[in-house]
Design an enzyme around this catalytic site. Structure first.
Site, PDB file in Angstrom:
ATOM      1  CG  ASP A 138      -1.982  -9.315   9.742  1.00 46.77           C
ATOM      2  OD1 ASP A 138      -2.974 -10.062   9.871  1.00 46.77           O
ATOM      3  OD2 ASP A 138      -1.102  -9.484   8.865  1.00 46.77           O
ATOM      4  NE  ARG A 139      -6.318 -10.800   6.492  1.00 44.58           N
ATOM      5  CZ  ARG A 139      -6.795 -11.252   5.355  1.00 44.58           C
ATOM      6  NH1 ARG A 139      -8.095 -11.469   5.229  1.00 44.58           N
ATOM      7  NH2 ARG A 139      -5.998 -11.515   4.337  1.00 44.58           N
ATOM      8  CB  THR A 159      -0.161 -11.546  -1.229  1.00 38.82           C
ATOM      9  OG1 THR A 159      -0.783 -12.006  -2.423  1.00 38.82           O
ATOM     10  CG2 THR A 159      -0.549 -10.103  -0.983  1.00 38.82           C
ATOM     11  CB  THR A 202      -3.212  -6.661  -3.324  1.00 39.31           C
ATOM     12  OG1 THR A 202      -4.398  -6.122  -3.893  1.00 39.31           O
ATOM     13  CG2 THR A 202      -3.578  -7.576  -2.176  1.00 39.31           C
ATOM     14  NE  ARG A 246      -8.095 -12.383  -2.383  1.00 40.12           N
ATOM     15  CZ  ARG A 246      -8.330 -13.392  -1.542  1.00 40.12           C
ATOM     16  NH1 ARG A 246      -9.563 -13.837  -1.376  1.00 40.12           N
ATOM     17  NH2 ARG A 246      -7.351 -13.979  -0.877  1.00 40.12           N
ATOM     18  CD  GLU A 285      -3.609  -4.844   1.811  1.00 37.57           C
ATOM     19  OE1 GLU A 285      -3.525  -5.183   0.626  1.00 37.57           O
ATOM     20  OE2 GLU A 285      -3.113  -5.499   2.744  1.00 37.57           O
ATOM     21  CD  GLU A 286     -10.031  -6.247  -0.283  1.00 40.53           C
ATOM     22  OE1 GLU A 286     -11.052  -6.812   0.138  1.00 40.53           O
ATOM     23  OE2 GLU A 286      -8.948  -6.822  -0.489  1.00 40.53           O
ATOM     24  CB  SER A 287      -8.031  -8.079   2.675  1.00 40.24           C
ATOM     25  OG  SER A 287      -6.824  -7.334   2.791  1.00 40.24           O
ATOM     26  NE  ARG A 292       0.124 -16.454   4.199  1.00 39.09           N
ATOM     27  CZ  ARG A 292      -0.752 -15.490   4.419  1.00 39.09           C
ATOM     28  NH1 ARG A 292      -2.003 -15.655   4.046  1.00 39.09           N
ATOM     29  NH2 ARG A 292      -0.392 -14.378   5.001  1.00 39.09           N
ATOM     30  CE  LYS A 331       4.463 -11.156   7.264  1.00 34.77           C
ATOM     31  NZ  LYS A 331       3.799  -9.951   6.805  1.00 34.77           N
ATOM     32  CG  ASP A 344      -1.127 -12.841  10.883  1.00 36.69           C
ATOM     33  OD1 ASP A 344      -2.342 -12.730  10.629  1.00 36.69           O
ATOM     34  OD2 ASP A 344      -0.257 -12.313  10.170  1.00 36.69           O
ATOM     35  CE  LYS A 359      -3.432  -7.684   6.855  1.00 35.98           C
ATOM     36  NZ  LYS A 359      -2.408  -8.185   5.936  1.00 35.98           N
ATOM     37  CG  ASP A 413      -5.575 -11.993  10.821  1.00 34.22           C
ATOM     38  OD1 ASP A 413      -5.157 -11.290  11.759  1.00 34.22           O
ATOM     39  OD2 ASP A 413      -4.933 -12.181   9.769  1.00 34.22           O
ATOM     40  CB  SER A 440      -2.579 -14.578   7.569  1.00 34.62           C
ATOM     41  OG  SER A 440      -3.409 -13.500   7.862  1.00 34.62           O
ATOM     42  CG  HIS A 441      -6.911 -15.155   6.331  1.00 33.83           C
ATOM     43  ND1 HIS A 441      -5.826 -14.435   5.883  1.00 33.83           N
ATOM     44  CD2 HIS A 441      -7.489 -15.687   5.239  1.00 33.83           C
ATOM     45  CE1 HIS A 441      -5.778 -14.524   4.558  1.00 33.83           C
ATOM     46  NE2 HIS A 441      -6.765 -15.269   4.144  1.00 33.83           N
TER      47      HIS A 441
HETATM   48  C1  VG1 Z   1      -4.789 -11.241   0.873  1.00 33.48           C
HETATM   49  C2  VG1 Z   1      -5.436  -9.872   0.873  1.00 33.48           C
HETATM   50  C3  VG1 Z   1      -4.370  -8.792   0.962  1.00 33.48           C
HETATM   51  C4  VG1 Z   1      -3.521  -9.029   2.213  1.00 33.48           C
HETATM   52  C5  VG1 Z   1      -2.944 -10.426   2.182  1.00 33.48           C
HETATM   53  C6  VG1 Z   1      -2.194 -10.768   3.444  1.00 33.48           C
HETATM   54  O1  VG1 Z   1      -3.965 -11.374  -0.264  1.00 33.48           O
HETATM   55  O2  VG1 Z   1      -6.221  -9.702  -0.278  1.00 33.48           O
HETATM   56  O3  VG1 Z   1      -4.997  -7.536   0.990  1.00 33.48           O
HETATM   57  O4  VG1 Z   1      -2.463  -8.101   2.278  1.00 33.48           O
HETATM   58  O5  VG1 Z   1      -4.002 -11.383   2.049  1.00 33.48           O
HETATM   59  O6  VG1 Z   1      -3.001 -10.595   4.578  1.00 33.48           O
HETATM   60  P1  VG1 Z   1      -4.431 -12.144  -1.603  1.00 33.48           P
HETATM   61  O7  VG1 Z   1      -3.241 -12.125  -2.521  1.00 33.48           O
HETATM   62  O8  VG1 Z   1      -4.850 -13.513  -1.171  1.00 33.48           O
HETATM   63  O9  VG1 Z   1      -5.598 -11.388  -2.129  1.00 33.48           O
HETATM   64  V1  VG1 Z   1      -2.797 -11.596   5.895  1.00 33.48           V
HETATM   65  O10 VG1 Z   1      -3.723 -11.027   7.119  1.00 33.48           O
HETATM   66  O11 VG1 Z   1      -3.080 -13.042   5.153  1.00 33.48           O
HETATM   67  O12 VG1 Z   1      -1.082 -11.520   6.262  1.00 33.48           O
HETATM   68 CO    CO Z   2      -3.126 -11.782   8.903  1.00 37.51          CO
END
Ligand code: VG1
Ligand code: CO
Length: 543
Positions: A281-282, A18, A344, A496, A363-365, A22, A126, A279, A376, A277, A113-114
């Site tokens: 972005d959240r 996504t 997503t 999920r 996004e909901e995340s 990773r 990325k 990096d 984001k 988070d 990220s997180h």
């Molecule tokens: C998750 C979230 C998605 C987000 C992605 C990257 O992906 O659901 O909404 O864009 O992480 O966010 P997945 O495929 O695990 O559901 V971040 O802050 O990790 O760059």
């Molecule tokens: Co992130």
């Protein structure tokens, strides 16, 4: 200068998910692993010669080593200039901005990220393109294809460079600039928002707490909230990025940012709380006794955009990822602006933003953003909320209640089942897919199924089609039940399950979401035969 061409063998597992590639740190530390992927990225950008590449990461374990390798490979691969954040640091939204600001050809972001960091945990990389946004699906596929046939990579045999001070140097034909990772980004925030109004708010009796969770937003939040806006020292907590993020899980939600959540629901709560988070972005937004779901956050900001100078003249449109609740759609319909539903991942917003069709997206995340960058942006969302609070004089709770009264409430919860054996997760979705043709018309969990499908998206700008983006059970009353597998995990499969129901009755707006959605949660378990197949009784994480 000595440029080596090193023979290598392809790795079979370098398909970006996504949000980039990773893997466990130990995977990246294998000989040639990082190099192969970076060469595959460079090979996918044939026009790179003489152009500018932005480079930085969230400071997690292996960040520095990876940057030194990438610098040497960039030199050997004809990049004209490298813009690198001091100490190798950059938040994801800052990279997006720096790419755009300096007209770079792209950037490499080192982050998972997180996901937790440290020698036993995760690393990631990325590529973002010249619009500042994540590589498109077609570029990602090209990189993956390259990684499967690679036989050699190029690297300059030069010494490591000093990342800790701002300076310029030249290696061969490549100019290298170590720059302040914060300044350009903070300058942009100052242009978008009314900093005098926000300074008045933060220097008055109003109190906020920002938890950087020992990750990248610490230096950014210190600069913006404490230095430029004059909030009291200590407003930003856990502000020094650590290679292992302090051993925590830098994911801004009620589970992983628990100390902040507990504070905000206590007697001593400040007026406003937020977290970001790994990096940057959240974002998570909290008020005294109030949690704003990310889906609601997008809807509220869309409805209140006039409170922010940069958006006061109106929004072009708004987009949300498919699993995100439909709250923003309702606002868009009321405002008479376009709204879009994308798969997503932030990469799917890029074309709509570039074409000027949308201004806000989310996004909901815990992702919210606008057309100011192509990622984001956690701090942007926090400043946007502060602008709404400053402009209205209301509390987070009051804003949320008034929003639900006006537009209705989209009750929402996501249940994650982490580290399932992949075959089991696949079997659950296979079983569900097989039932889908007979679901429409059935009465399930007290609701009538309207349609059941596998979400497919046709990009309205370039016509590209992305299939298999999540299984959806859609009900006639607007409720939805959605299932998909995560594309960011590094161990097993994460299922999920997203649950949503729309409520317009003013007397039913203050219910507990888990109770309100319990029948849909139960249905989700039954449709996937979750307990039988996985043995799991409860989700790993609820957001
Ligand atoms: C998750 C979230 C998605 C987000 C992605 C990257 O992906 O659901 O909404 O864009 O992480 O966010 P997945 O495929 O695990 O559901 V971040 O802050 O990790 O760059
Ligand atoms: Co992130």
């Amino acid at each position: 200068m000595d440029i080596a061409t090193v023979s290598t063998q392809p790795f079979a597992d370098q398909r970006p998910g996504t949000s980039g590639l990773r893997k466990k740190v130990t995977v990246f530390q294998q000989a040639h692993y990082l190099e192969n992927f970076v060469q595959a990225v460079f090979d996918a950008i044939p026009d790179r010669s003489g152009k500018t590449l932005v480079l930085g990461g969230d400071g997690r374990y292996y960040n520095r080593e990876a940057i030194q390798i990438i610098i040497k490979m960039a030199v050997a691969n004809d990049w004209g200039e490298l813009l690198i954040g001091r100490q190798g640091l950059f938040s994801t939204p800052a990279v997006s901005h720096v790419i755009r600001h300096y007209h770079a050809r792209g950037g490499l972001i080192l982050s998972a990220s997180h996901n937790p960091a440290g020698p036993e945990h995760d690393f990631g990389i990325k590529f973002n393109g010249e619009n500042g946004g994540p590589a498109s699906e077609s570029l990602t596929e090209k990189i993956w294809a390259g990684s499967k046939t690679i036989s050699a990579y190029r690297i300059a045999r030069v010494a490591d460079i000093d990342l800790d001070h701002e300076h310029d140097l030249q290696i061969g034909t490549t100019r290298i600039r170590i720059i302040d990772p914060v300044r350009d980004y903070a300058d942009m925030m100052e242009k978008l928002f009314d900093f005098s109004a926000l300074a008045r708010l933060l220097q008055g009796p109003f109190r906020m707490r920002f938890d950087a969770l020992h990750a990248i937003t610490g230096p950014y939040a210190k600069e913006v909230f404490e230095r430029r806006l004059g909030a009291p020292a200590g407003t930003v907590q856990n502000a020094v990025p650590l290679p292992d993020f302090g051993g925590g899980h830098p994911d801004p939600n009620l589970v992983y940012a628990k100390p902040l959540a507990d504070l905000m629901f206590s007697e001593q709560a400040p007026d406003f709380g937020a977290a970001s988070d790994g990096d940057g972005d959240r974002n998570m937004i909290l008020g005294h006794g109030a949690f704003v779901t990310p889906s609601d956050s997008l809807a509220v900001l869309t409805a209140q955009a006039r409170c922010i100078p940069a958006y006061a003249s109106g929004l072009h449109g708004v987009a949300r990822s498919m699993p995100t609740s439909q709250a923003a759609d309702v606002v868009a319909q009321t405002l008479g602006i376009e709204h879009f539903e994308t798969p997503t991942g932030w990469k799917f917003f890029g074309n709509l933003l570039d074409a000027g069709r949308i201004t806000f997206c989310g996004e909901e995340s815990f992702g919210t953003g606008s057309d100011h960058v192509r990622e984001k942006d956690g701090l942007w969302a926090v400043l946007a909320w502060l602008s709404v609070l400053a402009h209205s004089g209301q509390s987070v709770r009051e804003i949320l209640d008034a929003h639900w009264q006006r537009f209705g409430r989209h009750y929402y919860t996501r249940h994650d089942y982490e580290e399932l054996p992949s075959e089991i997760a696949e079997e659950m979705l296979r079983g569900l897919r097989a039932q889908m043709p007979v679901l429409p018309g059935q009465l399930l969990a007290g609701r009538e199924v309207q349609t059941a499908d596998d979400f497919s998206y046709t990009d309205p700008i370039d016509g590209s089609v992305s299939e298999h983006q999540g299984l959806r059970v859609l009900f006639t009353d607007g409720a939805r039940l959605i299932f998909r597998l995560s594309g960011t995990g590094t161990a097993g499969a994460t299922l999920r399950v997203y649950h949503e129901a729309y409520e317009r009755d003013p007397a039913q707006l203050q219910r507990d979401p888990q109770r309100y959605l319990a029948p849909l949660v139960q249905l989700g378990k039954e449709l996937t035969r979750l307990e039988t197949l996985s043995g799991r009784k409860a989700p790993t994480v609820i957001t």
